[in-house]
Every structure is written in structure tokens, then in C-alpha cells.
Motif scaffolding. Structure first.
Motif, PDB file in Angstrom:
ATOM      1  N   LYS A  53      53.660 -85.423  23.918  1.00 61.78           N
ATOM      2  CA  LYS A  53      53.339 -86.304  25.037  1.00 61.78           C
ATOM      3  C   LYS A  53      51.878 -86.750  24.990  1.00 61.78           C
ATOM      4  CE  LYS A  53      56.931 -84.427  27.960  1.00 61.78           C
ATOM      5  NZ  LYS A  53      57.256 -83.567  29.109  1.00 61.78           N
TER       6      LYS A  53
ATOM      7  N   HIS B 164      61.350 -86.446  35.712  1.00 61.88           N
ATOM      8  CA  HIS B 164      62.128 -85.815  34.634  1.00 61.88           C
ATOM      9  C   HIS B 164      61.298 -85.535  33.391  1.00 61.88           C
ATOM     10  CE1 HIS B 164      65.362 -86.850  37.196  1.00 61.88           C
ATOM     11  NE2 HIS B 164      65.535 -88.085  36.789  1.00 61.88           N
ATOM     12  N   LEU B 166      59.894 -87.542  31.389  1.00 63.79           N
ATOM     13  CA  LEU B 166      60.134 -88.446  30.267  1.00 63.79           C
ATOM     14  C   LEU B 166      58.835 -89.200  29.977  1.00 63.79           C
ATOM     15  CD1 LEU B 166      63.610 -90.061  31.043  1.00 63.79           C
ATOM     16  CD2 LEU B 166      63.052 -87.746  30.311  1.00 63.79           C
ATOM     17  N   PHE B 298      66.682 -86.818  26.713  1.00 64.31           N
ATOM     18  CA  PHE B 298      65.576 -87.700  26.306  1.00 64.31           C
ATOM     19  C   PHE B 298      64.235 -86.971  26.405  1.00 64.31           C
ATOM     20  CE2 PHE B 298      62.472 -91.096  26.677  1.00 64.31           C
ATOM     21  CZ  PHE B 298      62.951 -92.081  25.837  1.00 64.31           C
ATOM     22  N   ALA B 299      64.116 -86.042  27.363  1.00 66.27           N
ATOM     23  CA  ALA B 299      62.850 -85.327  27.559  1.00 66.27           C
ATOM     24  C   ALA B 299      62.543 -84.378  26.407  1.00 66.27           C
ATOM     25  CB  ALA B 299      62.890 -84.547  28.870  1.00 66.27           C
ATOM     26  N   TYR B 308      68.738 -93.262  26.574  1.00 70.23           N
ATOM     27  CA  TYR B 308      69.013 -92.670  27.878  1.00 70.23           C
ATOM     28  C   TYR B 308      69.424 -93.756  28.857  1.00 70.23           C
ATOM     29  CZ  TYR B 308      68.019 -90.178  32.277  1.00 70.23           C
ATOM     30  OH  TYR B 308      68.104 -89.603  33.516  1.00 70.23           O
TER      31      TYR B 308
END
Lengths: 468, 468
Positions: A53, B164, B166, B298-299, B308
Motif C-alpha cells: 500500500k 475495506h 482497498l 481485492f484487499a 472487484y
């Protein structure tokens, strides 16, 4: 808006800050390559998702980029930044070059065959939206029937009967999200790879893109100021056995030509004789300057060989995206199944607003004013174009001029020049199934205002001189 | 409404009246066949189109029908009236049996995994529509960008990040007209005929219809109360080389099962290892009863192997039809092109209303109440079902119960009986890629109100006894 300002910094944001500091210290400058996600996660004692991330943040800020599978690199400015991770997922989808040109924001917008938003009845649109909620308080809580709202289909069937002498039932209408979706659904239900489709030459570029995306082979029918060479049509229908003929006989896009009533009758006979569906695209029927055009081909058909696409997006409310397809069985039944798979129905809200808006007396009066306004804009563009060495046939309606360029000038270089000066148009090649019309361009006079029309044409004339 | 009442009778209407009189006189009763259009036109001295229209009127009124190419026949009651003119236009489109069941209007509606419209925040929806017009007065005059409104994609990216975890940019989101369209576009960009697609067994019937409509072969992955047999997944990925795995890991449709966080991580690794895209359908993420579910697949993905699909239609505003797809390049770029060909962008009005509505504090508070209301409805259905001999696994969220029928009872005959008594549900066969689950049914507890839930289940129990 979703609240987020008060959020504390997340771990990956701290990691990103840390990486930025180390970049500034020159820690990884030598090769430009950042440590792998796994290495850095191990070093910092964090989960590799956190590092991922942080790297995504770096990428978003333009500080880093991804090179295929080899990892993350610092963006030194000399390296391409658009190389992104490409998983092994390929695609056989066609491109959409028309949409690519239209997407560029410019001052002199001659590529969009759309209305200037100032020509729309903005001041009373919201009243109809309010009315939709008063009449149908649960409109946002309800799915529309797949085929389209029944009330809308009834009003539409009646309108088409009264206006254009089309005899059809509400069951022979499908409401779609714009004509684009109608074309896509027709192509999907009718085409197999290598099927032949007849198209006008020139024609609407996005329609060709859609047909090709289903594997179709295109065969060209030349369209002239007074219509077709019907012998060519008959020969192509006989020899190529096309699945359908996609045509736009009324204020044709891009030329503005209109096919006569006599040819319409004959086309319908040819279609029945050669068992070739006619897909009639009719987005400009209401945009005539003097005489209304002949009725649609659909009005002449007695055997179910015409699918009629009537779009309203362009001049009523582009933000609603409402079009209708009229067709007989089995075409309409297959379209209905395809629509149910494609999106399960056009949003009910949009259909109810359209119903209240379009069939109102106010809208019908607005259309009269709109015809005058567009006629004026066409005349301004024609006047500005006179003396530039360009030639065209004056259309009797629609939104476009189809322009022949002076000898030696090509549409591609002219468009490139135009874009440098914030001016776009549609190059003829995009409208040509043979991709040869590089001496033609389509200029739309509907989107730019009167000043932009004058200034833009003047600019275009200067560009032509510079290329001559 | 469009005015028409004042119109004088048209020629074809007079011709139709004339024909009706002659029918009453018994003129054509002997063979039941009406004269051909050409014959009658000649006899009456009118154009054949006029006769055609008169015959269409007769057909609409049920007095006549068309038999293939042989002409028009009187409808004596003993002949089928649904034989209509069939031009030589065939189609290779799939059917959509789920939609066929759901289209039947019934009192005990257990087939729709949709919210009871009374559970939607109807009383303040119109306020947001008004706000959309105040903030964006030209919203009906404007096409949205093909990819979706920028403001909406920014808010959505932030929401998905905060909710979430993401990590994605607004450029990695595409706004679609419902999840159905997202599935259709993914299938269109990814599938060639005979490509293999992995699907859950059971799964969402309409998704299978979509994949099959692009020529896909389906391979089944069994889903259990606690997720997958990952060895089966790995083996199928290795042996069948699927193009993608369509899965619905959160409050799975139809079973309600949820895949654990551990399995999610492992699935993403398997996807990367076997270069198989995971298409994650996530319509019920917010509909949990106690604990929020694990983050989406997706995360966990760092290499672009998850697309997603996040739908909001079901519980926010079905009338808006808004969903979002998150995917990395090149998947998202190909989707964007397909979207531009399919409908050139979801209507802007719907996106702006959704933006104002969904990200409001009021909506987020409404969601909390909605979870409670649905939990209550599920409990009512479960209570009513106890003692009927039916069995199921209690789901932790979503809208459905996946029911095992008693030995010897089949879903098909039960549905036929149910329809006689105005009750529908989804038979297990429709959810099964192998079409074998005829001892299972899906009951949705979200659409019927509390009384209908009790009465409907009682009715169902009676039907079961009558079939036992």
C-alpha cells in the motif's frame, strides 16, 4: 461526503513517509530500484500488504512506477511512468477511437454531434424531476421491467403511430440506455464471428467498432446526396448475404444526406427479398430545418425486416440516456433476453422523467425553437466556411457538415494541428469502413456556441493555409 | 401525455372495421384464412400498407394471427394465437430463466433477492434528488465520462479505502449500470468461445447465463459453509486453465456462506500462481447481522488478479442502478473500452444522486437500521420454517436461505404448485452449473413483509405435505 479528514495516519502512510525520507537521502538512487515488497516488509517488521500500500501511494504521487514483474522503481523523470503491472489477462476488445477524440476537452468542439447544454430546456427540467417523485414516490426503490416502463412504452407506441405512422404495440418496443446500447444488443443477438454487416460509407464510427467487436466483417454501401445506388445494395445483399444492413437514412451521420421515400420503400422490399434485416438508426428525425423528413423505413415494412432505433439522448436530455428500439418478433424477443443479461433494465427514474418531459406540450414547443436555433448555427458555420476552399452539400437537418478538404490536405495532420490549438473534429477515416476518407472531415455545429463557431472556423482556415 | 384523442379515424381503422363486419357476416369463416394483403388492397382500392395496418389492429385485438409465411388467419379460439411472423433472423442468445421466474407477479415473493421497497429510505430520497439539481443544474444536459463521474469515483475510492482497506485510485474504478452490466462487460472483454470459467456451485444463475452467452464452458467449485476445498480450486486452476473464477465469497448467493480471511489470502495466491483472474461479486457486504465480514479478496491482492464488483442496487436504490468495478490495468482499461461501446457511460443524473445519497451520514445510519430489519425478517422466516422438515445453515448476513428439501420432494414440481398459489422461489437447479440441485431451493426473506413471510412459509409447508 464520506468523512475521512479526522482519520489518524495509517501504518502504510507512515511507511510511505519513511520511504520518501530514505529516497531523499539517496538511499536507493544508484540503480533506481526499490527493495522488493517482501524485503522491505521483513526489514521494517510489517506485513507485506502494508508495504504494498505504501508503494501504491508512491506510485499515485508519481514518485515510483512498476516495471512489469521486476518490481518498483523510482521515477527519475527519464523513465516512462505508464508502465504498470500487467497480469496475464489479455483481451480481444476493440478500441473506440471516436470516443478518444471526443474525450479531449477543447475550446472549439466540432467533434461532438451533441447539443450545446445551453440549448437544452434546463430551466424546467428539474420541475419534471420533482413531478416524477410526486407521481411515483417509490421510483428509486423499484426496478423497471426489463423491457422498459409500461407507461413509457405505451406513450412511445402512440407517439410513433401519430408522428411517423408506425404501427406497433408496446410489446414491440424495448427501452435502452441510449442508441449505443441498442446497437450493442442488436449486434450481440444477431452476429457471429465472420458474419457480414452492410454499413453506409461513410457511417457512424462507433457503430463499426461495435460490430467489429463481435467479429463482423463490414461491407460498404456508398451513400450519396440523394441516397443509394440500389443496384449496389441488391448486389451486396445477394452476394455477401449480410446479417443486417446498418443504415441511418435521415440526416445521415456524418453526411447529413436523406434517403427519399421511394428508396425507403424499395429498400424494405430488397430486405424482405434477400432476408436481410435493416437496422435503422434514427437519432435526428426531429431536427429538420424546413420540411419534416419521410417516415422511417419501419413505416414501410410489413414483414418484420426493420429494427428501428430511435434515440432521444442527443437533443432532449443526454444525462438521461433514453432510447427505444422497435422491432417485430423474433428480433424483439431476443433483444429482451440480451437486455436482461446486459443490465436487467434501464433505470426506472430516468424513464419516468423522460415520460413526463418528452411527451409534454412544453417539450414539443421547445423542439420548434431548437430547430430554429440549430438552423441558425448551421448557417453561421456555413457562412464562416465560405471562401475557405472547403466544399460540402448543405443538409436539410441534423447536426453535422461533411466537408471535402482541399487537394493535398489530409485529415490526420489537420486534426493534430487542431488539437494543438484546442479544436477537434472527426476525421473522415474514422467514418469510413475502408478507412480511406482522409480528405474528409465531419464538423458538428451543434455543440459550440455562435462565437466559437465563427472563431473556430477562422482558426481552422488558418490551419488549412499553414498546411497548404 | 401525447395528445391523440381528437384524431379522426384513419383509413386503416376504417378498413379494419370493414373487415370485422365481413368476419361477423361469416365471409371468411370456411377456411379461417383472410385474403392476402395484396388481394384485399386490390379489392378495396387502397395501398397494401393500409391493409397491413388494419391486419395489425386485428392481430392486436386478438381477432387474427399470423401463421409463418402463409398469411393471416382468423383466431377461432382453437388455434394458437402466439404464432407470429418470423423473418429469417435467428439468434444465438441464451435464455434467462431466473428473470422469467422473478417477472411473475405473486403475493409471496421469495424469489427476489431484493429489498422490500418499504425498507428503503423513501421519505428522504427525493431530497437528495432535489439537491442534485441544486448542485448540478445542468446534470440532465451532460454526458457523464465513460468511466463514471470523477467526483463519485473519488468518493468511492476513499470509501473503499476506509471501509475495506482497498488501495486504489479513482482511475482503477469504473461505474456501471448495476453489477449485471459489470459482469457482462467483464465476460465480453475476457471470454472467447470455449474458454473455461470457474464458478461456485451453487452460484448466481444470471451470471452463468451471461458467461454462457459468450460461449464459455463452466467448471464448478463446490462451496461449503466454511468456504472452499482449496485443493479442488488449485487442481481446477491447473488442469482447466480457466480465464477467471467468478466467486461471491461474502454472504454467498444463494447459500449465505462466507469464505474466511485465511482462505481469501490463499485464493489470491492461487490466482497469481495460476494466472487466473478472480472476479469477486460483492453485493451484500454491508448486510451483516453481527460481525462485519472479512475484507474483500481485492484487499489481499498485490498483483492485479482480482476484479472487484461492488453493487449497491439491492439495498440503496434499485431505481438508480449504480455499481462499481475495481480492477488494475489492463483489466480496467479494457472494461473502459467495452463500456464506451456498450452504452457510452452510466447516466450522470443517477451517479450524482447516488453520490449525495450513499455517502451521507443519514444513509450510513439507515444501513444500521436496515441490518436489524433484515435480521428480524430472517428470524421470522427461520421460526416459520422450524418443524417443516426443511433444513438449512443459518447465514451471518445477506438476503437468502438455502434450503434442503425433504427426501423425495423436487424443486420443479414444488415451484409449479407454488405458482398456482401465488408463491415463488428460486429452484436450486437454476443455481447449479450442473443443473442437478433439484432438492434445494433459495428463499429470499428480504422482499416479503413480515406477514407475508409467515403466511408464505405456512403455505409452502402445506404444499410440501401435499407433495409428500
Amino acid at each position: 461526503m464520506y468523512p475521512s479528514a479526522a482519520q489518524p495516519a495509517r501504518l502504510y502512510e507512515s511507511v510511505c513517509d519513511d520511504i520518501l525520507k530514505r529516497i531523499d537521502r539517496g538511499e536507493w538512487n544508484e540503480r533506481g530500484k526499490l527493495p522488493s515488497i517482501r524485503e522491505l516488509a521483513q526489514e521494517l517488521g510489517v506485513h507485506r500488504l502494508t508495504v504494498f500500500k505504501a508503494y501504491q501511494l508512491l506510485k499515485q504521487s508519481g514518485k515510483a512506477y512498476v516495471k512489469d514483474k521486476s518490481g518498483y522503481y523510482l521515477n527519475t523523470g527519464s523513465l516512462p511512468s505508464d508502465l504498470t503491472a500487467m497480469p496475464a489477462v489479455h483481451s480481444h476488445i476493440q478500441q473506440n477511437p471516436l470516443s478518444d477524440i471526443q474525450r479531449v476537452p477543447v475550446v472549439y468542439q466540432f467533434s461532438q454531434a451533441l447539443l450545446d447544454p445551453n440549448l437544452l430546456p434546463n430551466q424546467y427540467l428539474s420541475a419534471y424531476v420533482k413531478q416524477a417523485f410526486d407521481l411515483y414516490p417509490k421510483v428509486l426503490g423499484t426496478y423497471a421491467p426489463v423491457q422498459g416502463d409500461e407507461e413509457l412504452r405505451e406513450a412511445m407506441a402512440e407517439y410513433l403511430a401519430v408522428q411517423h405512422r408506425l404501427v406497433l404495440t408496446p410489446g414491440e418496443l424495448l427501452i435502452t440506455s441510449g442508441a449505443q446500447q441498442a446497437l450493442d444488443l442488436l449486434a450481440k443477438t444477431l452476429l457471429k464471428p465472420r458474419d457480414v454487416v452492410l454499413v453506409d460509407r461513410p457511417t457512424y464510427g462507433a457503430a463499426m467498432d461495435i460490430f467489429r467487436s463481435y467479429g463482423a466483417q463490414l461491407a460498404a454501401v456508398d451513400i450519396h446526396p440523394h441516397g443509394y445506388d440500389l443496384e449496389q445494395v441488391a448486389r451486396l445483399m445477394k452476394e455477401r448475404k449480410p446479417r443486417f444492413f446498418y443504415l441511418n437514412p435521415t440526416f445521415h451521420n456524418p453526411t447529413g444526406y436523406t434517403v427519399s421515400a421511394e428508396q425507403r420503400k424499395r429498400l424494405v422490399e430488397l430486405a424482405a427479398e434477400h432476408r436481410c434485416l435493416l437496422v435503422e438508426d434514427d437519432p435526428f428525425h426531429d431536427i429538420y430545418f424546413k420540411q419534416p423528413p419521410p417516415p422511417p423505413l419501419f413505416a414501410y415494412d410489413t414483414e418484420g425486416y426493420v429494427a428501428y432505433i430511435r434515440s432521444f439522448s442527443k437533443y432532449i436530455a443526454p444525462g438521461l440516456r433514453i432510447a427505444a428500439v422497435a422491432a417485430r418478433q423474433p428480433v424483439i424477443g431476443n433483444l429482451l433476453t440480451a437486455k436482461s443479461l446486459a443490465d436487467n433494465g434501464t433505470p426506472l427514474l430516468n424513464q419516468k422523467i423522460f415520460l413526463l418531459l418528452f411527451f409534454s406540450d412544453r417539450m414539443q414547443r421547445h423542439l420548434e425553437k431548437l430547430r430554429i436555433a440549430l438552423h441558425v448555427r448551421m448557417s453561421i458555420m456555413e457562412e464562416a466556411l465560405s471562401g475557405t476552399g472547403l466544399s460540402w452539400t448543405r443538409p436539410a437537418g441534423g447536426l453535422n457538415l461533411w466537408i471535402k478538404l482541399p487537394d493535398g490536405i489530409k485529415a490526420g495532420p489537420l486534426l493534430a494541428k487542431g488539437m494543438e490549438h484546442s479544436l477537434t473534429f472527426v476525421p473522415g477515416t474514422i467514418c469510413d469502413p475502408l478507412a480511406e476518407f482522409d480528405d474528409r472531415i465531419r464538423l458538428s455545429y451543434s455543440y459550440a456556441n455562435e462565437n466559437q463557431l465563427r472563431e473556430g472556423v477562422q482558426l481552422l482556415a488558418g490551419l488549412l493555409r499553414s498546411l497548404a
